[in-house]
Design a protein around this motif. Structure first.
Motif, PDB file in Angstrom:
ATOM      1  N   ILE A  15     -17.777  16.219  34.211  1.00  0.00           N
ATOM      2  CA  ILE A  15     -17.434  15.270  33.151  1.00  0.00           C
ATOM      3  C   ILE A  15     -16.166  14.514  33.508  1.00  0.00           C
ATOM      4  O   ILE A  15     -16.036  13.316  33.233  1.00  0.00           O
ATOM      5  CB  ILE A  15     -17.272  16.010  31.802  1.00  0.00           C
ATOM      6  N   SER A  16     -15.240  15.199  34.148  1.00  0.00           N
ATOM      7  CA  SER A  16     -13.966  14.566  34.535  1.00  0.00           C
ATOM      8  C   SER A  16     -14.108  13.639  35.734  1.00  0.00           C
ATOM      9  O   SER A  16     -13.147  13.015  36.143  1.00  0.00           O
ATOM     10  CB  SER A  16     -12.928  15.643  34.845  1.00  0.00           C
ATOM     11  N   GLY A  17     -15.306  13.579  36.307  1.00  0.00           N
ATOM     12  CA  GLY A  17     -15.546  12.631  37.385  1.00  0.00           C
ATOM     13  C   GLY A  17     -15.761  13.232  38.755  1.00  0.00           C
ATOM     14  O   GLY A  17     -15.852  12.500  39.740  1.00  0.00           O
ATOM     15  N   ASN A  18     -15.859  14.558  38.869  1.00  0.00           N
ATOM     16  CA  ASN A  18     -16.078  15.188  40.168  1.00  0.00           C
ATOM     17  C   ASN A  18     -17.547  15.018  40.554  1.00  0.00           C
ATOM     18  O   ASN A  18     -18.418  15.754  40.094  1.00  0.00           O
ATOM     19  CB  ASN A  18     -15.687  16.660  40.113  1.00  0.00           C
ATOM     20  N   GLN A  19     -17.800  14.024  41.397  1.00  0.00           N
ATOM     21  CA  GLN A  19     -19.163  13.666  41.806  1.00  0.00           C
ATOM     22  C   GLN A  19     -19.843  14.791  42.590  1.00  0.00           C
ATOM     23  O   GLN A  19     -21.036  15.032  42.434  1.00  0.00           O
ATOM     24  CB  GLN A  19     -19.114  12.383  42.636  1.00  0.00           C
ATOM     25  N   GLU A  20     -19.094  15.480  43.418  1.00  0.00           N
ATOM     26  CA  GLU A  20     -19.660  16.557  44.237  1.00  0.00           C
ATOM     27  C   GLU A  20     -20.210  17.676  43.348  1.00  0.00           C
ATOM     28  O   GLU A  20     -21.306  18.182  43.578  1.00  0.00           O
ATOM     29  CB  GLU A  20     -18.583  17.092  45.177  1.00  0.00           C
ATOM     30  N   ILE A  21     -19.451  18.049  42.334  1.00  0.00           N
ATOM     31  CA  ILE A  21     -19.917  19.103  41.429  1.00  0.00           C
ATOM     32  C   ILE A  21     -21.095  18.599  40.593  1.00  0.00           C
ATOM     33  O   ILE A  21     -22.043  19.334  40.336  1.00  0.00           O
ATOM     34  CB  ILE A  21     -18.768  19.624  40.539  1.00  0.00           C
ATOM     35  N   ARG A  22     -21.054  17.335  40.179  1.00  0.00           N
ATOM     36  CA  ARG A  22     -22.178  16.760  39.435  1.00  0.00           C
ATOM     37  C   ARG A  22     -23.455  16.846  40.268  1.00  0.00           C
ATOM     38  O   ARG A  22     -24.501  17.256  39.793  1.00  0.00           O
ATOM     39  CB  ARG A  22     -21.888  15.313  39.049  1.00  0.00           C
ATOM     40  N   ASP A  23     -23.338  16.487  41.546  1.00  0.00           N
ATOM     41  CA  ASP A  23     -24.496  16.549  42.433  1.00  0.00           C
ATOM     42  C   ASP A  23     -24.984  17.984  42.596  1.00  0.00           C
ATOM     43  O   ASP A  23     -26.194  18.237  42.650  1.00  0.00           O
ATOM     44  CB  ASP A  23     -24.155  15.943  43.799  1.00  0.00           C
ATOM     45  N   ALA A 110     -15.069  24.791  24.287  1.00  0.00           N
ATOM     46  CA  ALA A 110     -13.858  24.092  23.856  1.00  0.00           C
ATOM     47  C   ALA A 110     -13.325  23.227  25.006  1.00  0.00           C
ATOM     48  O   ALA A 110     -12.918  22.078  24.790  1.00  0.00           O
ATOM     49  CB  ALA A 110     -12.798  25.089  23.395  1.00  0.00           C
ATOM     50  N   GLY A 111     -13.342  23.773  26.212  1.00  0.00           N
ATOM     51  CA  GLY A 111     -12.891  23.017  27.377  1.00  0.00           C
ATOM     52  C   GLY A 111     -13.737  21.784  27.622  1.00  0.00           C
ATOM     53  O   GLY A 111     -13.215  20.716  27.965  1.00  0.00           O
ATOM     54  N   ILE A 112     -15.044  21.907  27.430  1.00  0.00           N
ATOM     55  CA  ILE A 112     -15.933  20.753  27.605  1.00  0.00           C
ATOM     56  C   ILE A 112     -15.613  19.688  26.566  1.00  0.00           C
ATOM     57  O   ILE A 112     -15.546  18.496  26.880  1.00  0.00           O
ATOM     58  CB  ILE A 112     -17.406  21.198  27.547  1.00  0.00           C
ATOM     59  N   ALA A 113     -15.395  20.114  25.323  1.00  0.00           N
ATOM     60  CA  ALA A 113     -15.037  19.151  24.276  1.00  0.00           C
ATOM     61  C   ALA A 113     -13.768  18.398  24.660  1.00  0.00           C
ATOM     62  O   ALA A 113     -13.686  17.173  24.500  1.00  0.00           O
ATOM     63  CB  ALA A 113     -14.852  19.864  22.935  1.00  0.00           C
ATOM     64  N   LEU A 114     -12.792  19.118  25.182  1.00  0.00           N
ATOM     65  CA  LEU A 114     -11.522  18.484  25.552  1.00  0.00           C
ATOM     66  C   LEU A 114     -11.676  17.566  26.767  1.00  0.00           C
ATOM     67  O   LEU A 114     -11.017  16.523  26.859  1.00  0.00           O
ATOM     68  CB  LEU A 114     -10.452  19.543  25.797  1.00  0.00           C
ATOM     69  N   ARG A 117     -13.305  14.503  25.461  1.00  0.00           N
ATOM     70  CA  ARG A 117     -12.289  13.800  24.675  1.00  0.00           C
ATOM     71  C   ARG A 117     -11.370  12.987  25.594  1.00  0.00           C
ATOM     72  O   ARG A 117     -11.083  11.824  25.318  1.00  0.00           O
ATOM     73  CB  ARG A 117     -11.455  14.788  23.866  1.00  0.00           C
ATOM     74  N   ALA A 118     -10.928  13.605  26.669  1.00  0.00           N
ATOM     75  CA  ALA A 118     -10.010  12.926  27.580  1.00  0.00           C
ATOM     76  C   ALA A 118     -10.666  11.690  28.194  1.00  0.00           C
ATOM     77  O   ALA A 118     -10.063  10.614  28.254  1.00  0.00           O
ATOM     78  CB  ALA A 118      -9.533  13.889  28.668  1.00  0.00           C
ATOM     79  N   VAL A 119     -11.914  11.835  28.630  1.00  0.00           N
ATOM     80  CA  VAL A 119     -12.635  10.705  29.221  1.00  0.00           C
ATOM     81  C   VAL A 119     -12.843   9.625  28.162  1.00  0.00           C
ATOM     82  O   VAL A 119     -12.577   8.440  28.399  1.00  0.00           O
ATOM     83  CB  VAL A 119     -13.986  11.166  29.819  1.00  0.00           C
ATOM     84  N   LYS A 120     -13.298  10.022  26.987  1.00  0.00           N
ATOM     85  CA  LYS A 120     -13.566   9.076  25.903  1.00  0.00           C
ATOM     86  C   LYS A 120     -12.296   8.334  25.499  1.00  0.00           C
ATOM     87  O   LYS A 120     -12.300   7.110  25.372  1.00  0.00           O
ATOM     88  CB  LYS A 120     -14.144   9.804  24.692  1.00  0.00           C
ATOM     89  N   ASN A 121     -11.203   9.077  25.325  1.00  0.00           N
ATOM     90  CA  ASN A 121      -9.959   8.439  24.905  1.00  0.00           C
ATOM     91  C   ASN A 121      -9.401   7.510  25.974  1.00  0.00           C
ATOM     92  O   ASN A 121      -8.848   6.454  25.658  1.00  0.00           O
ATOM     93  CB  ASN A 121      -8.924   9.493  24.504  1.00  0.00           C
ATOM     94  N   ARG A 122      -9.561   7.901  27.250  1.00  0.00           N
ATOM     95  CA  ARG A 122      -9.092   7.026  28.334  1.00  0.00           C
ATOM     96  C   ARG A 122      -9.893   5.725  28.347  1.00  0.00           C
ATOM     97  O   ARG A 122      -9.327   4.632  28.422  1.00  0.00           O
ATOM     98  CB  ARG A 122      -9.214   7.735  29.685  1.00  0.00           C
ATOM     99  N   ILE A 123     -11.208   5.842  28.232  1.00  0.00           N
ATOM    100  CA  ILE A 123     -12.067   4.653  28.234  1.00  0.00           C
ATOM    101  C   ILE A 123     -11.760   3.780  27.020  1.00  0.00           C
ATOM    102  O   ILE A 123     -11.665   2.558  27.131  1.00  0.00           O
ATOM    103  CB  ILE A 123     -13.553   5.060  28.262  1.00  0.00           C
ATOM    104  N   GLU A 124     -11.569   4.415  25.877  1.00  0.00           N
ATOM    105  CA  GLU A 124     -11.268   3.672  24.661  1.00  0.00           C
ATOM    106  C   GLU A 124      -9.931   2.932  24.793  1.00  0.00           C
ATOM    107  O   GLU A 124      -9.814   1.774  24.398  1.00  0.00           O
ATOM    108  CB  GLU A 124     -11.245   4.623  23.470  1.00  0.00           C
ATOM    109  N   ALA A 125      -8.923   3.597  25.365  1.00  0.00           N
ATOM    110  CA  ALA A 125      -7.616   2.959  25.551  1.00  0.00           C
ATOM    111  C   ALA A 125      -7.728   1.773  26.503  1.00  0.00           C
ATOM    112  O   ALA A 125      -7.154   0.705  26.249  1.00  0.00           O
ATOM    113  CB  ALA A 125      -6.603   3.976  26.077  1.00  0.00           C
TER     114      ALA A 125
END
Length: 136
Positions: A15-23, A110-114, A117-125
């Motif tokens: 979720i935080s953008g680690n493409q390798e782990i996503r793959d 809880a960690g996933i929610a956070l 949240r961090a990605v969403k808030n960064r994009i929103e900002a």
């Protein structure tokens, strides 16, 4: 919806953008967790912002949207997905939802929610900054 803790932690990194782990998630039996969350968050925020601009409600989101969200949360509760409800609420800056997850010893959720949240808030900002620049 039972996932090993290490898979949930890996999802948080994806979720935080680690493409390798996503793959890795995509190719190791967890394709549903390999969704490009920042991309989804961007689309969701842009859709919501466009909706808010069209609504005549002085309180932001229109009543129809609020009703739809309430119905989705009721469905999650009814079918035993209360963790996901709290993940969604926590991702939307609801600290009480994150606290509920922690009290239930659901640290990974809880960690996933956070993370969301961090990605969403960064994009929103970033989106708000671009919106301010385009108005000037």
């Amino acid at each position: 919806m039972e996932y090993p803790a290490k898979v949930l932690l890996a999802w948080g990194e994806a979720i935080s953008g680690n493409q390798e782990i996503r793959d890795w998630l995509m190719s190791n039996g967890y394709p549903e967790l390999g969704i490009d969350m920042p991309c989804i968050a961007t689309r969701g925020i842009c859709t919501l912002m466009a909706y808010e601009q069209r609504t005549t409600s002085p309180h932001g989101l229109g009543q129809g949207f609020k009703r739809e969200m309430r119905e989705r949360f009721e469905w999650l509760e009814k079918f035993g997905y209360s963790y996901l409800k709290d993940v969604a609420l926590g991702a939307d800056n609801d600290d009480e939802a994150v606290t509920r997850l922690l009290k239930l010893n659901q640290r990974e959720w809880a960690g996933i929610a956070l993370k969301i949240r961090a990605v969403k808030n960064r994009i929103e900002a970033e989106n708000n900054d671009m919106h301010r620049i385009s108005r000037n």
